[in-house]
Design a protein around this motif. Structure first.
Motif, PDB file in Angstrom:
ATOM      1  N   LEU A  69       0.825  -1.208   0.000  1.00 55.41           N
ATOM      2  CA  LEU A  69       0.000   0.000   0.000  1.00 55.41           C
ATOM      3  C   LEU A  69       0.862   1.261   0.000  1.00 55.41           C
ATOM      4  CD1 LEU A  69      -2.617   1.617   0.321  1.00 55.41           C
ATOM      5  CD2 LEU A  69      -2.548   1.106   2.769  1.00 55.41           C
ATOM      6  N   VAL A  70       1.793   1.358   0.924  1.00 55.49           N
ATOM      7  CA  VAL A  70       2.640   2.553   1.020  1.00 55.49           C
ATOM      8  C   VAL A  70       3.511   2.705  -0.219  1.00 55.49           C
ATOM      9  CG1 VAL A  70       4.516   3.648   2.307  1.00 55.49           C
ATOM     10  CG2 VAL A  70       2.621   2.569   3.535  1.00 55.49           C
ATOM     11  N   ARG A  71       4.056   1.587  -0.722  1.00 54.60           N
ATOM     12  CA  ARG A  71       4.900   1.651  -1.916  1.00 54.60           C
ATOM     13  C   ARG A  71       4.101   2.151  -3.113  1.00 54.60           C
ATOM     14  NH1 ARG A  71       7.242  -3.831  -4.362  1.00 54.60           N
ATOM     15  NH2 ARG A  71       5.219  -3.779  -5.419  1.00 54.60           N
ATOM     16  N   THR A  72       2.877   1.634  -3.274  1.00 54.20           N
ATOM     17  CA  THR A  72       2.036   2.055  -4.402  1.00 54.20           C
ATOM     18  C   THR A  72       1.656   3.525  -4.286  1.00 54.20           C
ATOM     19  OG1 THR A  72       1.114  -0.189  -4.584  1.00 54.20           O
ATOM     20  CG2 THR A  72      -0.102   1.596  -5.658  1.00 54.20           C
ATOM     21  N   LEU A  73       1.275   3.958  -3.086  1.00 52.55           N
ATOM     22  CA  LEU A  73       0.884   5.356  -2.897  1.00 52.55           C
ATOM     23  C   LEU A  73       2.044   6.306  -3.169  1.00 52.55           C
ATOM     24  CD1 LEU A  73      -1.366   5.163   0.301  1.00 52.55           C
ATOM     25  CD2 LEU A  73      -2.102   5.413  -2.076  1.00 52.55           C
ATOM     26  N   ASN A  74       3.232   5.930  -2.756  1.00 52.75           N
ATOM     27  CA  ASN A  74       4.406   6.772  -3.033  1.00 52.75           C
ATOM     28  C   ASN A  74       4.663   6.883  -4.530  1.00 52.75           C
ATOM     29  OD1 ASN A  74       5.224   7.647  -0.442  1.00 52.75           O
ATOM     30  ND2 ASN A  74       6.126   5.663   0.001  1.00 52.75           N
ATOM     31  N   GLU A  75       4.482   5.790  -5.242  1.00 53.00           N
ATOM     32  CA  GLU A  75       4.633   5.825  -6.701  1.00 53.00           C
ATOM     33  C   GLU A  75       3.583   6.733  -7.341  1.00 53.00           C
ATOM     34  OE1 GLU A  75       4.418   1.818  -8.023  1.00 53.00           O
ATOM     35  OE2 GLU A  75       6.395   1.252  -7.242  1.00 53.00           O
ATOM     36  N   LEU A  76       2.355   6.651  -6.829  1.00 50.36           N
ATOM     37  CA  LEU A  76       1.279   7.487  -7.369  1.00 50.36           C
ATOM     38  C   LEU A  76       1.571   8.961  -7.138  1.00 50.36           C
ATOM     39  CD1 LEU A  76      -1.953   5.524  -6.354  1.00 50.36           C
ATOM     40  CD2 LEU A  76      -0.701   5.462  -8.500  1.00 50.36           C
ATOM     41  N   MET A  77       2.026   9.305  -5.942  1.00 53.12           N
ATOM     42  CA  MET A  77       2.321  10.705  -5.635  1.00 53.12           C
ATOM     43  C   MET A  77       3.480  11.248  -6.463  1.00 53.12           C
ATOM     44  SD  MET A  77       1.717  11.064  -1.512  1.00 53.12           S
ATOM     45  CE  MET A  77       2.727   9.645  -1.041  1.00 53.12           C
ATOM     46  N   ASN A  78       4.388  10.363  -6.838  1.00 50.05           N
ATOM     47  CA  ASN A  78       5.520  10.789  -7.670  1.00 50.05           C
ATOM     48  C   ASN A  78       5.126  11.023  -9.121  1.00 50.05           C
ATOM     49  OD1 ASN A  78       7.429  10.767  -5.608  1.00 50.05           O
ATOM     50  ND2 ASN A  78       7.914   8.604  -5.899  1.00 50.05           N
ATOM     51  N   ASN A  79       4.006  10.406  -9.536  1.00 51.42           N
ATOM     52  CA  ASN A  79       3.642  10.450 -10.951  1.00 51.42           C
ATOM     53  C   ASN A  79       2.331  11.169 -11.266  1.00 51.42           C
ATOM     54  OD1 ASN A  79       5.735   8.657 -12.423  1.00 51.42           O
ATOM     55  ND2 ASN A  79       5.172   7.437 -10.630  1.00 51.42           N
ATOM     56  N   PHE A  80       1.540  11.421 -10.237  1.00 50.54           N
ATOM     57  CA  PHE A  80       0.233  12.045 -10.462  1.00 50.54           C
ATOM     58  C   PHE A  80      -0.033  13.110  -9.399  1.00 50.54           C
ATOM     59  CE2 PHE A  80      -0.071   7.644 -11.957  1.00 50.54           C
ATOM     60  CZ  PHE A  80      -0.568   7.802 -13.244  1.00 50.54           C
ATOM     61  N   ILE A 109     -10.506  -5.015  11.069  1.00 51.98           N
ATOM     62  CA  ILE A 109      -9.666  -4.000  11.714  1.00 51.98           C
ATOM     63  C   ILE A 109      -8.565  -3.523  10.770  1.00 51.98           C
ATOM     64  CG2 ILE A 109      -8.060  -3.566  13.613  1.00 51.98           C
ATOM     65  CD1 ILE A 109      -9.697  -5.627  15.249  1.00 51.98           C
ATOM     66  N   GLN A 110      -7.931  -4.470  10.076  1.00 46.81           N
ATOM     67  CA  GLN A 110      -6.834  -4.120   9.174  1.00 46.81           C
ATOM     68  C   GLN A 110      -7.306  -3.238   8.020  1.00 46.81           C
ATOM     69  OE1 GLN A 110      -3.466  -4.802   9.323  1.00 46.81           O
ATOM     70  NE2 GLN A 110      -3.880  -5.535  11.395  1.00 46.81           N
ATOM     71  N   LEU A 111      -8.485  -3.522   7.476  1.00 47.75           N
ATOM     72  CA  LEU A 111      -8.983  -2.738   6.338  1.00 47.75           C
ATOM     73  C   LEU A 111      -9.671  -1.456   6.790  1.00 47.75           C
ATOM     74  CD1 LEU A 111      -9.471  -2.404   3.328  1.00 47.75           C
ATOM     75  CD2 LEU A 111     -11.542  -3.789   3.559  1.00 47.75           C
ATOM     76  N   ASN A 112     -10.675  -1.590   7.660  1.00 44.54           N
ATOM     77  CA  ASN A 112     -11.488  -0.434   8.036  1.00 44.54           C
ATOM     78  C   ASN A 112     -10.714   0.603   8.842  1.00 44.54           C
ATOM     79  OD1 ASN A 112     -13.326  -2.230   6.977  1.00 44.54           O
ATOM     80  ND2 ASN A 112     -14.835  -1.979   8.587  1.00 44.54           N
ATOM     81  N   VAL A 113      -9.789   0.144   9.676  1.00 44.66           N
ATOM     82  CA  VAL A 113      -9.072   1.056  10.564  1.00 44.66           C
ATOM     83  C   VAL A 113      -7.652   1.316  10.071  1.00 44.66           C
ATOM     84  CG1 VAL A 113      -8.219   1.424  12.914  1.00 44.66           C
ATOM     85  CG2 VAL A 113     -10.466   0.387  12.547  1.00 44.66           C
ATOM     86  N   ARG A 114      -6.803   0.301  10.110  1.00 43.96           N
ATOM     87  CA  ARG A 114      -5.396   0.507   9.785  1.00 43.96           C
ATOM     88  C   ARG A 114      -5.213   0.967   8.339  1.00 43.96           C
ATOM     89  NH1 ARG A 114      -0.200  -1.008  11.373  1.00 43.96           N
ATOM     90  NH2 ARG A 114       1.215  -1.452   9.647  1.00 43.96           N
ATOM     91  N   GLY A 115      -5.851   0.287   7.400  1.00 42.39           N
ATOM     92  CA  GLY A 115      -5.686   0.632   5.992  1.00 42.39           C
ATOM     93  C   GLY A 115      -6.139   2.048   5.684  1.00 42.39           C
ATOM     94  N   THR A 116      -7.286   2.438   6.252  1.00 42.39           N
ATOM     95  CA  THR A 116      -7.813   3.775   6.006  1.00 42.39           C
ATOM     96  C   THR A 116      -6.903   4.858   6.578  1.00 42.39           C
ATOM     97  OG1 THR A 116     -10.070   2.911   6.019  1.00 42.39           O
ATOM     98  CG2 THR A 116      -9.815   5.275   6.339  1.00 42.39           C
ATOM     99  N   VAL A 117      -6.406   4.638   7.790  1.00 38.06           N
ATOM    100  CA  VAL A 117      -5.501   5.613   8.408  1.00 38.06           C
ATOM    101  C   VAL A 117      -4.192   5.695   7.622  1.00 38.06           C
ATOM    102  CG1 VAL A 117      -4.117   6.139  10.460  1.00 38.06           C
ATOM    103  CG2 VAL A 117      -6.493   5.386  10.707  1.00 38.06           C
ATOM    104  N   LEU A 118      -3.689   4.549   7.199  1.00 35.99           N
ATOM    105  CA  LEU A 118      -2.410   4.516   6.482  1.00 35.99           C
ATOM    106  C   LEU A 118      -2.511   5.239   5.143  1.00 35.99           C
ATOM    107  CD1 LEU A 118       0.427   3.503   6.892  1.00 35.99           C
ATOM    108  CD2 LEU A 118      -0.232   1.318   5.851  1.00 35.99           C
TER     109      LEU A 118
END
Length: 264
Positions: A69-80, A109-118
């Motif tokens: 998730l973090v790796r993909t988001l960083n790539e997105l922010m670098n390109n879009f 918990i992992q999706l609704n809470v941790r994933g959303t916050v991350l």
């Protein structure tokens, strides 16, 4: 609206997320759709590109995989350029806590809470750089009271409500506007639809289509509203329930869920 910027939508391939994708594209927004692998997201993306002449990017992976998730988001922010985040992905379930597996509890918990916050924390520095940006978060009417036989789900949605309303206050005076939407019952799939129909008129009070909910949520979020409760009856229900002690609310709502489970 910045024609070069994108709206990032999690859980974008079905239900309310699918409708957010359609309506954002119809408003001329470029869309980033994040969904699970095998969700037929590419087919919807092609339809949106052809019909609305916007750019649609698709990324299929599991949001509970924090590293990916973090790796993909960083790539997105670098390109879009991203100026609108819609935190829609979430799961729930109706089952006795003794009959629920630890894996299913952890998944919520992992999706609704941790994933959303991350997702939010990772994208926030990028959103703050924009001239104007928005974060729309999908909670639930279930956030307003504990519910037996659901237990983890309403607790996760109460977390979403508390976290993002706190974040809204923290970000006052910045470029980022934060909103939380609290949908009532939604016919998102055949199982949910059947349970709503079985409850009769009581189950259908406050029922809105995904199209109606998405439209209300988008309009009010873009207008900067913090708390969004779609539907007249849902707003009335929330106001009436807020007058009751927690013990009584808990008994009323949990009793309805218990009857629903007995019908199945």
């Amino acid at each position: 609206m910045n024609n070069n910027a994108y709206t990032l939508i999690t859980g974008a391939s079905s239900g309310l997320g699918r409708e957010f994708s359609i309506q954002c594209a119809s408003m001329g927004m470029n869309v980033m759709m994040i969904a699970l692998p095998g969700s037929n997201t590419f087919s919807l993306a092609a339809q949106l590109i052809m019909e609305y002449e916007v750019d649609v990017q698709v990324f299929e992976f599991d949001l509970t995989d924090s590293y990916l998730l973090v790796r993909t988001l960083n790539e997105l922010m670098n390109n879009f350029e991203i100026n609108f985040l819609i935190n829609n992905a979430g799961i729930g379930g109706t089952v006795s806590i003794m009959e629920s597996s630890m894996e299913s509890i952890d998944k919520i918990i992992q999706l609704n809470v941790r994933g959303t916050v991350l997702v939010t924390q990772t994208l926030l520095p990028h959103l703050l750089k924009q001239q104007k940006s928005h974060i729309l978060n999908v909670s639930s009417m279930a956030a307003f009271t504990p519910i037996a036989y659901k237990t983890v789900y309403p607790a996760s949605k109460a977390f979403i409500s508390s976290f993002f309303l706190g974040l809204r206050e923290e970000l006052q005076g910045t470029a980022v506007s934060v909103s939380v939407v609290y949908p009532g019952p939604i016919m998102t799939n055949s199982g949910v639809s059947a349970r709503i129909v079985e409850q009769g008129m009581k189950g259908r009070i406050g029922l809105l289509s995904t199209k109606e909910i998405a439209g209300i949520a988008l309009r009010q979020a873009l207008a900067g509203k913090g708390v969004i409760i779609p539907g007249f009856w849902n707003r009335i229900n929330h106001r009436l329930m807020s007058l009751l002690p927690t013990e009584i609310k808990l008994r009323i709502v949990s009793g309805a869920v218990k009857k629903e489970m007995a019908i199945r």
